[in-house]
Enzyme design. Structure first.
Site, PDB file in Angstrom:
ATOM      1  N   LYS A   8     -10.376  11.764  -8.180  1.00  0.00           N
ATOM      2  CA  LYS A   8     -10.158  11.594  -6.740  1.00  0.00           C
ATOM      3  C   LYS A   8      -8.659  11.688  -6.512  1.00  0.00           C
ATOM      4  O   LYS A   8      -7.890  10.894  -7.056  1.00  0.00           O
ATOM      5  CB  LYS A   8     -10.700  10.239  -6.289  1.00  0.00           C
ATOM      6  N   GLU A  17      -8.623   7.678  -9.668  1.00  0.00           N
ATOM      7  CA  GLU A  17      -7.908   7.976  -8.419  1.00  0.00           C
ATOM      8  C   GLU A  17      -6.401   7.691  -8.507  1.00  0.00           C
ATOM      9  O   GLU A  17      -5.958   6.573  -8.253  1.00  0.00           O
ATOM     10  CB  GLU A  17      -8.496   7.154  -7.256  1.00  0.00           C
TER      11      GLU A  17
HETATM   12  P1  13P Z   1      -8.872   7.010   2.448  1.00  0.00           P
HETATM   13  O1  13P Z   1      -9.707   8.240   2.586  1.00  0.00           O
HETATM   14  O2  13P Z   1      -8.799   6.174   3.689  1.00  0.00           O
HETATM   15  O3  13P Z   1      -7.523   7.309   1.834  1.00  0.00           O
HETATM   16  O4  13P Z   1      -9.619   6.054   1.434  1.00  0.00           O
HETATM   17  C1  13P Z   1     -10.090   6.572   0.264  1.00  0.00           C
HETATM   18  C2  13P Z   1     -10.041   5.548  -0.796  1.00  0.00           C
HETATM   19  O5  13P Z   1     -11.041   5.254  -1.401  1.00  0.00           O
HETATM   20  C3  13P Z   1      -8.751   4.931  -1.111  1.00  0.00           C
HETATM   21  O6  13P Z   1      -8.824   4.283  -2.350  1.00  0.00           O
END
Ligand code: 13P
Length: 337
Positions: free
Chosen positions: A218, A176
């Site tokens: 992600k 991510e």
């Molecule tokens: P949000 O959808 O609130 O951005 O959170 C996703 C997430 O896992 C952030 O690391």
């Protein structure tokens, strides 16, 4: 029972018409969200809240996996471990394994993510506890000189080591790199920064011999900064997001799941719907935290009498996002609570 293969976990997480619930807020983050609603943040209240989310009847129809925080995976839901309870409800348990961010020395306003020390041992114990996938988040602020190449390469390297170690442990890594929405930058600048960070992240993943078919990406949608005077419609978000991802994400990656990053819940669903209608070579879905949870948390506010209403709020957002993944979300679906 033998642990499922990494391929079967990827396939389960990417079940068509489902997405991931991110419920992995650190103690600091959930503490802030609870405080804003005057909910006391204790181990018991956090467990009570997350139990309400996970035990929502019918949730598994729309949610394939749940990302947990370290505290939760060590807690019990009813008579089961948290991971066992999720598995029993047909949702794959995952775990956030980074240890948050810290200021990048020499680069004011930029951050790097902690957590590689001892990670191999932690991954083995999370696997023993029943986790089947992992998540590591890097953040990139956007500014005139941000993100710097130093910030991009430090974070890309850590993401790649995290992913390689996760695969070694038999866990599916969710990689991510998040480009933050804070600021007044344009959508074009977000597109440029997102492409640059993704290219570096994939170069690092390949260098560390990460198997792309055994991971998920992600990422954020390509959006103008929150304070940018020119906001855009969902069609423009979809166009910029897909143009950027086609340029930077290899087609060998099986799935891309979007974070919500502070967008309003309904707006995030509308944009997800537009993106998924256009589609790409990867399976596209969501891994939302706030966009799934905000209304549920606000409805609950720590009150036993509001548990069912909070669960209904979560189920509705999960259903709407599951429709969006299929490009079938509409104002009528939104109104149908
Ligand atoms: P949000 O959808 O609130 O951005 O959170 C996703 C997430 O896992 C952030 O690391």
């Amino acid at each position: 029972m033998a642990a499922p293969t990494i391929e079967s976990v990827v396939a389960q997480l990417l079940t068509p018409g489902k997405g991931i619930l991110a419920a992995d807020e650190s103690l600091g983050t959930i503490g802030k969200r609870f405080a804003a609603l005057s909910i006391a943040s204790t181990a018991e209240s956090r467990l009570a809240y997350r139990t309400i989310l996970f035990t929502t009847e019918g949730l598994a129809e729309f949610i394939s996996g749940v990302i947990l925080f370290d505290e939760t995976i060590g807690q019990r839901i009813g008579s089961s471990s948290a991971a066992g309870a999720l598995t029993g409800m047909a949702m794959v348990p995952g775990i956030k394994v980074d240890k948050g961010t810290e200021a990048l020395p020499g680069f004011a306003g930029e951050k790097f993510t902690l957590g590689l020390d001892g990670l191999r041992e932690r991954l083995a114990s999370y696997h023993d506890l029943g986790a089947r996938f992992t998540k590591w988040r890097a953040v990139f602020a956007v500014g005139d000189h941000m993100p710097s190449s130093a910030c991009i390469s430090a974070n890309a390297h850590a993401l790649a080591l995290f992913a390689a170690l996760s695969q070694e442990a038999g866990l599916v890594p969710i990689v991510e790199p998040e480009v933050l929405m804070d600021g007044s930058h344009t959508i074009a600048r977000c597109e440029e920064v997102t492409a640059a960070t993704l290219k570096s992240v994939f170069a690092a993943l390949l260098e560390q011999r990460v198997v792309l078919e055994h991971m998920l990406l992600k990422t954020g949608m390509v959006l103008p900064g929150k304070d940018c005077p020119r906001q855009v419609d969902a069609a423009e978000v979809a166009q910029a997001t897909l143009r950027c991802l086609r340029l930077a994400v290899p087609s060998g990656v099986p799935g891309i799941v979007f974070l919500s990053g502070g967008q309003d819940g309904v707006e995030a669903t509308e944009r997800l719907n537009a993106i998924c209608q256009a589609g790409g070579p990867w399976r596209l879905s969501f891994s939302f935290g706030r966009a799934l949870q905000n209304l549920a948390m606000k409805t609950w506010m720590g009150r036993l009498s509001k548990v069912r209403a909070a669960q209904a709020a979560l189920l509705h957002r999960a259903r709407c996002n599951a429709l969006a993944v299929q490009g079938r979300y509409s104002a009528a679906a939104e109104a149908n609570t």
